[in-house]
Design an enzyme around this catalytic site. Sequence first.
Site, mmCIF file in Angstrom:
data_model
loop_
_atom_site.group_PDB
_atom_site.id
_atom_site.type_symbol
_atom_site.label_atom_id
_atom_site.label_comp_id
_atom_site.label_asym_id
_atom_site.label_seq_id
_atom_site.Cartn_x
_atom_site.Cartn_y
_atom_site.Cartn_z
ATOM 1 N N TYR A 101 4.357 6.211 -1.903
ATOM 2 C CA TYR A 101 3.076 5.917 -1.245
ATOM 3 C C TYR A 101 2.461 4.658 -1.872
ATOM 4 C CZ TYR A 101 -1.783 6.334 0.128
ATOM 5 O OH TYR A 101 -3.025 6.063 0.614
ATOM 6 N N LYS A 198 -4.958 14.741 4.246
ATOM 7 C CA LYS A 198 -4.029 14.698 5.376
ATOM 8 C C LYS A 198 -3.924 16.093 6.013
ATOM 9 C CE LYS A 198 -3.781 10.571 3.682
ATOM 10 N NZ LYS A 198 -2.739 10.128 2.762
HETATM 11 C C1 LIG Z 1 -2.754 9.433 1.494
HETATM 12 C C2 LIG Z 1 -1.717 9.705 0.485
HETATM 13 C C3 LIG Z 1 -2.007 9.653 -0.892
HETATM 14 C C4 LIG Z 1 -3.384 9.269 -1.422
HETATM 15 O O1 LIG Z 1 -4.332 10.207 -1.083
HETATM 16 P P1 LIG Z 1 -5.896 9.869 -0.843
HETATM 17 O O2 LIG Z 1 -6.455 11.189 -0.463
HETATM 18 O O3 LIG Z 1 -5.951 8.849 0.250
HETATM 19 O O4 LIG Z 1 -6.419 9.346 -2.118
HETATM 20 C C5 LIG Z 1 -1.002 9.971 -1.783
HETATM 21 N N1 LIG Z 1 0.237 10.282 -1.353
HETATM 22 C C6 LIG Z 1 0.563 10.313 -0.046
HETATM 23 C C7 LIG Z 1 1.948 10.655 0.351
HETATM 24 C C8 LIG Z 1 -0.400 10.029 0.919
HETATM 25 O O5 LIG Z 1 -0.074 10.043 2.209
#
Ligand SMILES: *Cc1c(COP(=O)(O)O)cnc(C)c1O
Length: 382
Positions: A101, A198
């Site tokens: 990421y 997410k």
């Molecule tokens: C979005 C995401 C992150 C970071 O998370 P946030 O809630 O945006 O800080 C880390 N790892 C993955 C795989 C992501 O999709």
Amino acid sequence: MDRMHFETAAIHAGQDPDPATGAIIVPIYQTSTYAQDAVAKHKGFEYSRTDNPTRRALEQCLAALEGSKHAAAFASGMAAITTLAMTMTSGQRVLLPDDVYGGTYRLFARVLRDLGIEYETVDMTDLKAVERACERPIALLLAETPTNPTLKILDLRALAERGHAAGALVAVDNTFATPYLQRPLDHGADIVLYSATKYLGGHSDLVAGSLALNDDDLADRLRYLQNAVGAVPGPFDSWLLLRGLKTLALRMRAHCSRATRVAAWLSEHPAVSRLHFPGSAAHPGHEVATRQMAAAGEPLYGGMVSFEVADEARALQVCERTELFFLGESLGGVESLIEHPGKMTHASLAGSGYEVAPGLIRLSVGIEHVDDLIGDLERALS
Ligand SMILES: *Cc1c(COP(=O)(O)O)cnc(C)c1O
């Protein structure tokens, strides 16, 4: 009571009716501090950075869904990863996937390296390359599967073995799979981490993160760091996330079934030169995914689909032409999203050596009716 099934734990774990009023929903304890009965005599809560009843309910629910002894909630996925990284000291090294990421890459490459924490990236589908990277000491092996944006599948059991043989702590960013589809602790990992922003939240209305693990000593250290660093979620976001978790199983089934249909449709479209979907038999990680990702014994491959069209101009055009698929970063919400990784989410990987195909498009398939989603893509691709 026997250990609850996933769907039951999502609704009941940590969420007994409120003892004061009987409210069946955990209240939003919107308070920073707590009146104490006497000096050093309190009801279990002293200050909300340290602990808060709404956040505690969330953490109990997250642990139940993971099947872990401990879970800790954070203000974002990056806050969870940063707090985990604070277990490392200057001179130690972390091993990351080459398509990690982008925000994780940025944290290690542009922030923590200046504090003396070293990093190396490697293609983690190549176990020989991982073994070579493990010849020098590593403190943390941080895996992520499926990866973003080409949905590569990493073999967690094989990576946990390699990492442990090198003396490393093995952590897995399980954001794309969620605990409903994949339990990294069962495959040998020490820590699971999430961007709860997410799928766990699932409604694109909050930013949060979490860590889950079994080891008591490491959990004590992380709990200490959670309070010391202070990157915690507020009561309202904790409550929203608890609410999102209740439907995680239902939502994931809906995401998976629609993504499978969309991927099958894309695979036959003449404008699509390449499909990336672990559920497709042609995907190089299909076998590992079938073994590693399942709910109630049934293999399920997640709600993300990527595909390539001829070139960047065409890809940008498709991204701008969909109407139901909103053009935007992030993923995992009930509404479908489309984006161009090269120009959007993966811009922060520039300079890492990892290249994103210019014609690549990423879909986060929501839970709208699948015929409407396919109709939208058909218009955009025509
Ligand atoms: C979005 C995401 C992150 C970071 O998370 P946030 O809630 O945006 O800080 C880390 N790892 C993955 C795989 C992501 O999709």
